[in-house]
Motif scaffolding. Structure first.
Motif, PDB file in Angstrom:
ATOM      1  N   HIS A 342       0.856  -1.186   0.000  1.00 30.08           N
ATOM      2  CA  HIS A 342       0.000   0.000   0.000  1.00 30.08           C
ATOM      3  C   HIS A 342       0.896   1.241   0.000  1.00 30.08           C
ATOM      4  O   HIS A 342       1.803   1.346   0.838  1.00 30.08           O
ATOM      5  N   THR A 343       0.652   2.162  -0.912  1.00 26.12           N
ATOM      6  CA  THR A 343       1.423   3.402  -0.973  1.00 26.12           C
ATOM      7  C   THR A 343       0.475   4.566  -1.205  1.00 26.12           C
ATOM      8  O   THR A 343      -0.417   4.497  -2.061  1.00 26.12           O
ATOM      9  N   LEU A 344       0.681   5.638  -0.452  1.00 29.51           N
ATOM     10  CA  LEU A 344      -0.140   6.840  -0.554  1.00 29.51           C
ATOM     11  C   LEU A 344       0.714   8.004  -1.026  1.00 29.51           C
ATOM     12  O   LEU A 344       1.893   8.121  -0.658  1.00 29.51           O
ATOM     13  N   PHE A 345       0.114   8.870  -1.835  1.00 28.95           N
ATOM     14  CA  PHE A 345       0.786  10.060  -2.350  1.00 28.95           C
ATOM     15  C   PHE A 345      -0.048  11.273  -1.943  1.00 28.95           C
ATOM     16  O   PHE A 345      -1.170  11.457  -2.434  1.00 28.95           O
ATOM     17  N   PHE A 346       0.488  12.091  -1.027  1.00 26.89           N
ATOM     18  CA  PHE A 346      -0.264  13.212  -0.461  1.00 26.89           C
ATOM     19  C   PHE A 346       0.209  14.538  -1.041  1.00 26.89           C
ATOM     20  O   PHE A 346       1.412  14.831  -1.040  1.00 26.89           O
ATOM     21  N   THR A 347      -0.734  15.334  -1.495  1.00 30.38           N
ATOM     22  CA  THR A 347      -0.404  16.662  -2.005  1.00 30.38           C
ATOM     23  C   THR A 347      -0.087  17.611  -0.855  1.00 30.38           C
ATOM     24  O   THR A 347      -0.537  17.423   0.273  1.00 30.38           O
ATOM     25  N   ARG A 348       0.680  18.646  -1.169  1.00 30.47           N
ATOM     26  CA  ARG A 348       1.068  19.604  -0.152  1.00 30.47           C
ATOM     27  C   ARG A 348      -0.128  20.410   0.345  1.00 30.47           C
ATOM     28  O   ARG A 348      -0.290  20.606   1.548  1.00 30.47           O
ATOM     29  N   ASP A 349      -0.951  20.891  -0.580  1.00 30.88           N
ATOM     30  CA  ASP A 349      -2.107  21.709  -0.198  1.00 30.88           C
ATOM     31  C   ASP A 349      -3.295  20.793   0.075  1.00 30.88           C
ATOM     32  O   ASP A 349      -4.138  20.541  -0.780  1.00 30.88           O
ATOM     33  N   TRP A 350      -3.339  20.282   1.277  1.00 25.34           N
ATOM     34  CA  TRP A 350      -4.334  19.294   1.708  1.00 25.34           C
ATOM     35  C   TRP A 350      -5.754  19.833   1.584  1.00 25.34           C
ATOM     36  O   TRP A 350      -6.650  19.177   1.070  1.00 25.34           O
ATOM     37  N   ARG A 351      -5.949  21.045   2.075  1.00 25.85           N
ATOM     38  CA  ARG A 351      -7.303  21.617   2.066  1.00 25.85           C
ATOM     39  C   ARG A 351      -7.800  21.819   0.631  1.00 25.85           C
ATOM     40  O   ARG A 351      -8.954  21.512   0.312  1.00 25.85           O
ATOM     41  N   ALA A 352      -6.941  22.326  -0.237  1.00 27.04           N
ATOM     42  CA  ALA A 352      -7.353  22.545  -1.624  1.00 27.04           C
ATOM     43  C   ALA A 352      -7.741  21.239  -2.296  1.00 27.04           C
ATOM     44  O   ALA A 352      -8.676  21.187  -3.106  1.00 27.04           O
ATOM     45  N   ASN A 353      -7.029  20.157  -1.966  1.00 28.67           N
ATOM     46  CA  ASN A 353      -7.325  18.854  -2.544  1.00 28.67           C
ATOM     47  C   ASN A 353      -8.749  18.419  -2.209  1.00 28.67           C
ATOM     48  O   ASN A 353      -9.526  18.038  -3.084  1.00 28.67           O
ATOM     49  N   PHE A 354      -9.112  18.489  -0.929  1.00 30.09           N
ATOM     50  CA  PHE A 354     -10.445  18.033  -0.518  1.00 30.09           C
ATOM     51  C   PHE A 354     -11.535  19.034  -0.899  1.00 30.09           C
ATOM     52  O   PHE A 354     -12.659  18.636  -1.229  1.00 30.09           O
ATOM     53  N   ASP A 355     -11.207  20.325  -0.864  1.00 29.54           N
ATOM     54  CA  ASP A 355     -12.198  21.321  -1.293  1.00 29.54           C
ATOM     55  C   ASP A 355     -12.564  21.116  -2.758  1.00 29.54           C
ATOM     56  O   ASP A 355     -13.723  21.303  -3.150  1.00 29.54           O
TER      57      ASP A 355
END
Length: 524
Positions: A342-355
């Motif tokens: 399992h591998t996850l790739f997280f964007t820096r701007d977390w809020r913008a991603n979910f918004d």
């Protein structure tokens, strides 16, 4: 032997439908299980080509005690039915703008040391956080997950009342705020906030109560059933057959049949279903009990007349769907040691991603989940090849389109897939990833509608926001039609394979008029 109870029909042969059918048969019902597709499994589907076998849905095996209990109800066990392997690392995380990934391990002590290396004092804070998560999880198991909420006693027990000073603030606070109040490192905040996605929500929309999810992966570890989740579905089918369930594939239910009660003020009663068989012939099955384990929105708004709908369209218009997804299944030549199971790739701007996701826009870049089951299971890919499953959370919007084979899906879906492949290649340092792909298939929100009748094309079901969790989620019995019950991710207790198994048990509790809060005694 259990005395005969009558006849039951279950609509939908996903995990909840298979589990419900098996338990009903165990209770003594004659059970027919109808599935519109030519294969069972629902969201826990499978697809094979050129020696590759892909799970097209769930891929995390968490809450093993729920599986253990379900199997015990049928007189067997997880150990008898499945070959489970503990993953260590449980998963790897890449962070945008950082060259080194972070590995989350199978043991708490290792994760405590990891957190301390990321932020001074975070090790001790994680100990406290996981202790809280464990307490909340145990209360949920005892009092909330296995109850139908038909009686207020679930919330009046001593173990709930003594935890109210913790539970109430966890309901009134978002998971994002709860984590941010305890950790400052953005990587830690993302690791602890991401479980909200498993619940069809986002860290700022899910209540802090769901920090209990961290007890599952950081404390208990992540398991994998050899053969994948298609193997789990095969086990459920075998158990259902063993109990005497008759499974009908390519059988599309078109109407839940009802009859008037004959007395003013009395509910109508379910008497069976009408369906189209594999030949397109119109058929009926009479039943004393009808269980809809299909998408609840479809069941209510398409299979019942408006006057008999407990959850009409106006109800759904006030609810929030979980995210949609583009799924990308890749057969890749050569090895991929840069990725864990399992591998996850997280964007820096977390809020913008979910918004973006919950605001109807495809995020760019996106936070991506990648499963590489060939790291653990040699049977899912040919020798010297890898099996990759990518999940890109996007808005639940069928207009984004359908997937296809070898790039032949809708342009928007294929563009999202191309971007995901490029992003994984860059962040993980696999520059030639796209050139090594030998098998490719995509799925989009349009496929979730066409294949699963999914509300809004969502990949999971209604999001676990506060007003769509626990007693606030859709109940598992019709208020307008006697003898009509619901199971699956749309209803209580919610999203995920363990929840679907529990929903089948809640069906049995409804039929028994059992209002207790805990699980049933095994075996049935």
């Amino acid at each position: 032997m259990t005395a005969p109870r009558g006849r039951a029909v279950v609509i939908g042969a996903g995990v909840a439908g298979l589990a419900s059918a098996a338990l009903l048969a165990r209770e003594g019902y004659q059970v027919d299980l109808l599935e519109q597709r030519d294969e069972v499994g629902g969201r826990a589907g499978s697809w094979s080509r050129d020696g590759f076998r892909f799970d097209t849905g769930p891929s995390w095996y968490l809450m093993p005690e729920v599986f253990d209990h379900f199997f015990s109800l049928l007189g067997t066990s997880s150990a008898e039915q499945l070959q489970l392997e503990l993953l260590d690392p449980g998963y790897r995380v890449f962070f945008e703008g950082r060259s080194e990934p972070v590995d989350l391990r199978a043991e708490r002590a290792d994760n405590v040391a990891l957190f301390e290396s990321l932020q001074a004092g975070a090790g001790a804070a994680l100990e406290t956080y996981l202790d809280s998560a464990r307490r909340t999880y145990e209360v949920a198991l005892r009092r909330f997950l296995y109850t139908t909420f038909a009686h207020p006693g679930y919330a009046l027990s001593a173990d709930v009342l003594t935890q109210l000073h913790r539970l109430v603030p966890q309901l009134a606070t978002s998971l994002q705020s709860f984590v941010a109040g305890r950790f400052t490192d953005p990587r830690i905040r993302q690791i602890l906030g991401y479980p909200a996605v498993f619940l069809g929500a986002s860290p700022d929309r899910a209540p802090a109560l769901y920090h209990l999810m961290s007890a599952l992966d950081l404390d208990d570890g992540v398991l994998y059933p050899q053969g994948g989740f298609a193997g789990l579905v095969d086990v459920l089918v075998e158990l259902a057959h063993r109990e005497g369930v008759r499974v009908h594939t390519s059988s599309t239910v078109t109407e839940i049949l009802t009859e008037d009660a004959g007395k003013r003020g009395r509910r109508a009663r379910a008497r069976g279903v009408r369906y189209l068989d594999a030949d397109g012939s119109d058929r009926e099955i009479d039943a004393d009990v009808v269980v809809a384990a299909a998408d609840l929105h479809h069941t209510e708004t398409r299979l019942l007349p408006r006057r008999l709908q407990t959850y009409p369209q106006s109800w759904w218009d006030r609810r929030t769907s979980g995210p949609g997804a583009v799924l990308v299944m890749l057969g890749v030549r050569g090895e991929l040691p840069e990725l864990e199971h399992h591998t996850l790739f997280f964007t820096r701007d977390w809020r913008a991603n979910f918004d973006a996701i919950f605001g109807g826009r495809v995020p760019e870049p996106a936070s991506i989940y990648v499963c590489r089951p060939s790291a653990t299971d040699a049977a899912v890919a040919p020798a010297d090849h890898e099996n990759l499953f990518m999940l890109v959370p996007i808005p639940a919007d069928p207009e984004i389109g359908h997937g296809g084979h070898d790039g032949a899906g809708s342009p928007a879906v294929e563009a999202i897939a191309d971007a995901a492949i490029e992003q994984v290649a860059q962040w993980a340092g696999i520059g030639d990833l796209a050139d090594r792909v030998v098998v490719r298939r995509t799925m989009g929100p349009g496929d979730f509608v066409a294949d699963l009748n999914a509300w809004h094309g969502g990949m999971l079901g209604p999001a676990h926001t506060l007003r769509q969790s626990a007693m606030f989620r859709a109940g598992n019995v019709s208020r307008r039609v006697a003898g009509l019950y619901y199971a699956g991710s749309s209803t209580i207790p919610g999203i995920g394979l363990p929840m679907c198994l529990i929903s089948a048990e809640l069906l049995v509790k409804r039929l028994r008029r059992d209002t207790s809060a805990g699980p049933l005694r095994a075996p049935l």
